[in-house]
Design a protein around this motif. Structure first.
Motif, short mmCIF file in Angstrom:
data_model
loop_
_atom_site.label_atom_id
_atom_site.label_comp_id
_atom_site.label_asym_id
_atom_site.label_seq_id
_atom_site.Cartn_x
_atom_site.Cartn_y
_atom_site.Cartn_z
N PRO A 1 41.95 41.72 107.15
CA PRO A 1 43.03 40.79 107.55
C PRO A 1 43.68 40.91 108.95
CG PRO A 1 43.53 42.14 105.72
CD PRO A 1 42.20 42.67 106.09
N ASN A 2 43.75 39.90 109.64
CA ASN A 2 44.52 40.21 111.01
C ASN A 2 45.93 40.36 110.90
OD1 ASN A 2 45.71 39.57 113.41
ND2 ASN A 2 44.22 38.19 114.03
N PRO A 3 46.35 41.53 111.33
CA PRO A 3 47.80 41.83 111.35
C PRO A 3 48.67 40.85 111.84
CG PRO A 3 46.88 43.37 112.65
CD PRO A 3 45.76 42.41 112.31
N GLU A 4 48.18 39.89 112.64
CA GLU A 4 49.12 38.97 113.34
C GLU A 4 49.01 37.63 112.50
OE1 GLU A 4 50.70 38.87 116.73
OE2 GLU A 4 50.27 40.82 116.36
N CYS A 5 48.42 37.35 111.64
CA CYS A 5 48.35 36.36 110.87
C CYS A 5 49.87 35.91 110.27
CB CYS A 5 47.39 36.27 109.72
SG CYS A 5 45.74 35.67 110.12
N TYR B 1 48.08 24.38 134.42
CA TYR B 1 46.57 24.85 133.98
C TYR B 1 46.36 25.95 133.15
CZ TYR B 1 45.23 22.56 138.67
OH TYR B 1 44.80 21.80 139.53
N THR B 2 45.79 25.85 132.04
CA THR B 2 45.68 26.96 130.96
C THR B 2 44.41 26.36 130.38
OG1 THR B 2 46.73 28.39 129.91
CG2 THR B 2 47.18 26.04 129.19
N GLN B 3 44.01 27.49 129.39
CA GLN B 3 42.88 27.39 128.58
C GLN B 3 43.47 27.59 127.12
OE1 GLN B 3 40.39 29.93 130.79
NE2 GLN B 3 38.71 28.05 131.30
N PHE B 4 42.46 27.14 126.14
CA PHE B 4 42.83 27.49 124.85
C PHE B 4 41.66 28.30 124.26
CE2 PHE B 4 45.56 24.02 125.77
CZ PHE B 4 46.39 24.02 124.51
N HIS B 5 42.08 29.28 123.12
CA HIS B 5 40.95 30.03 122.61
C HIS B 5 40.73 29.29 121.07
CE1 HIS B 5 43.62 32.57 120.13
NE2 HIS B 5 44.44 32.51 121.15
N MET B 6 39.93 29.86 120.36
CA MET B 6 39.64 29.71 119.11
C MET B 6 39.67 30.94 118.04
SD MET B 6 39.42 26.30 118.47
CE MET B 6 38.47 26.20 117.03
N GLN B 7 40.15 31.83 118.72
CA GLN B 7 40.33 33.30 117.67
C GLN B 7 41.08 32.99 116.74
OE1 GLN B 7 41.49 36.67 120.09
NE2 GLN B 7 41.42 37.96 118.59
N ASN B 8 40.44 33.42 115.47
CA ASN B 8 41.26 33.23 114.11
C ASN B 8 41.50 31.81 113.82
OD1 ASN B 8 42.03 36.22 114.05
ND2 ASN B 8 43.44 35.77 115.62
N ASP C 1 56.28 23.60 120.76
CA ASP C 1 57.23 23.17 121.87
C ASP C 1 57.71 24.35 122.37
OD1 ASP C 1 58.61 23.64 119.65
OD2 ASP C 1 60.02 21.96 120.24
N THR C 2 57.46 25.73 122.02
CA THR C 2 57.62 26.97 122.53
C THR C 2 56.51 27.76 122.80
OG1 THR C 2 58.06 28.02 120.11
CG2 THR C 2 59.90 26.76 120.97
N GLY C 3 56.93 28.80 123.35
CA GLY C 3 55.72 29.83 123.58
C GLY C 3 55.19 30.38 122.34
N GLU C 4 55.93 30.67 121.41
CA GLU C 4 55.42 31.13 120.19
C GLU C 4 54.56 30.19 119.43
OE1 GLU C 4 55.31 34.34 117.08
OE2 GLU C 4 55.48 34.31 119.45
N ARG C 5 55.16 28.88 119.28
CA ARG C 5 54.35 27.98 118.49
C ARG C 5 52.93 27.41 119.38
NH1 ARG C 5 59.76 24.53 117.56
NH2 ARG C 5 60.57 25.65 115.67
N GLN C 6 53.09 27.47 120.51
CA GLN C 6 51.78 27.20 121.38
C GLN C 6 50.92 28.20 121.18
OE1 GLN C 6 53.87 26.50 125.15
NE2 GLN C 6 54.23 24.64 124.64
N ALA C 7 51.44 29.50 121.21
CA ALA C 7 50.45 30.52 120.90
C ALA C 7 49.58 30.65 119.63
CB ALA C 7 50.94 32.03 121.17
N ALA C 8 50.52 30.06 118.50
CA ALA C 8 50.02 30.15 117.13
C ALA C 8 48.95 29.05 117.20
CB ALA C 8 50.97 29.98 116.36
N GLY C 9 49.29 27.88 117.63
CA GLY C 9 48.16 26.58 117.18
C GLY C 9 48.02 26.97 115.88
N PHE C 10 46.69 26.64 115.61
CA PHE C 10 46.09 26.66 114.30
C PHE C 10 45.52 28.04 113.75
CE2 PHE C 10 45.11 21.86 114.64
CZ PHE C 10 45.86 21.63 113.31
N GLN C 11 45.69 29.20 114.51
CA GLN C 11 45.54 30.32 114.31
C GLN C 11 45.60 30.91 112.68
OE1 GLN C 11 45.28 33.82 117.18
NE2 GLN C 11 46.71 32.78 118.21
#
Length: 168
Positions: free
Chosen positions: A29-33, A96-103, A65-75
Motif C-alpha cells: 500500500p502507498n503510504p501517501e494514500c 505551464y504544468t503537467q499532470f501524472h497518473m501515479q496511484n 483549489d489548493t496545492g494539496e488538493r491539486q497534488a491529490a487529484g484522483f490519486q
C-alpha cells in the motif's frame, strides 16, 4: 540426446507455467494514500457548466483549489469515485504544468482551459507511474473526468467553453 533435450525443455516449460500460475503478490500500500484520500474528501463541491454550441451542460465538480488538493487529484481514488466525480483544478492564473497518473487506478480524460474559459485541449491519460500529460500552452483550469466523458457529451477541444460559478 534429442529426447533428453526435449524432456529438459518440457520440464522447464512446465516449471515456468507453475511459477507463473502462482498468485501475484499485491503491491505494498502507498503510504501517501491517506494524505491524498483526505485531500480528495476535503475538496468542496462547486457548480460549473460547459457551453458547446447552443447546448449547456451543467456540472457538479470537486474543486481542487489548493496545492494539496491539486497534488491529490484522483490519486488513490476508487474506480467508482472516478466514474462518479469530476475534478476542477483552478490555478488562479494561466500556468505551464503537467499532470501524472501515479496511484490512479483508471484512465481519465483531462480538458485544459484558458483563463477566458476556452477548452483548447482534451487528452486521455492512462495510469502510469512515469508518464506526464500536458497541453502545448498555458492554462488556468483543468477538468478531470473518467475516460470517454467529454466525447460522450459531445464536447470537443476548440468548440466549447467552461463557465465556473463564483464561490458563495
Amino acid at each position: 540426446m534429442i529426447r533428453r533435450r526435449a524432456a529438459l525443455l518440457a520440464a522447464t516449460l512446465l516449471l515456468a507455467g507453475v511459477v507463473s500460475a502462482a498468485p501475484a503478490q499485491a503491491p505494498a500500500p502507498n503510504p501517501e494514500c491517506p494524505r491524498w484520500r483526505q485531500a480528495f474528501a476535503s475538496m468542496p463541491m462547486r457548480m460549473a457548466s460547459i457551453q458547446a454550441g447552443a447546448r449547456t451542460l451543467a456540472l457538479r465538480v470537486k474543486l481542487a483549489d489548493t496545492g494539496e488538493r491539486q497534488a491529490a487529484g484522483f490519486q488513490c481514488a476508487t474506480p467508482q469515485e472516478i466514474a462518479r466525480h469530476l475534478i476542477l483544478f483552478d490555478f488562479g492564473s494561466e500556468i505551464y504544468t503537467q499532470f501524472h497518473m501515479q496511484n490512479v487506478p483508471a484512465a481519465l480524460d483531462i480538458a485544459f482551459v484558458k483563463d477566458d474559459g476556452r477548452i483548447f485541449a482534451i487528452l486521455k491519460m492512462d495510469p502510469s507511474p512515469t508518464e506526464l500529460y500536458g497541453p502545448l500552452g498555458p492554462f488556468r483550469y483543468a477538468v478531470e473526468a473518467h475516460a470517454g466523458f467529454f466525447a460522450s457529451q459531445g464536447i470537443h477541444q476548440g468548440e466549447a467553453r467552461l463557465v465556473v460559478s463564483p464561490a458563495r
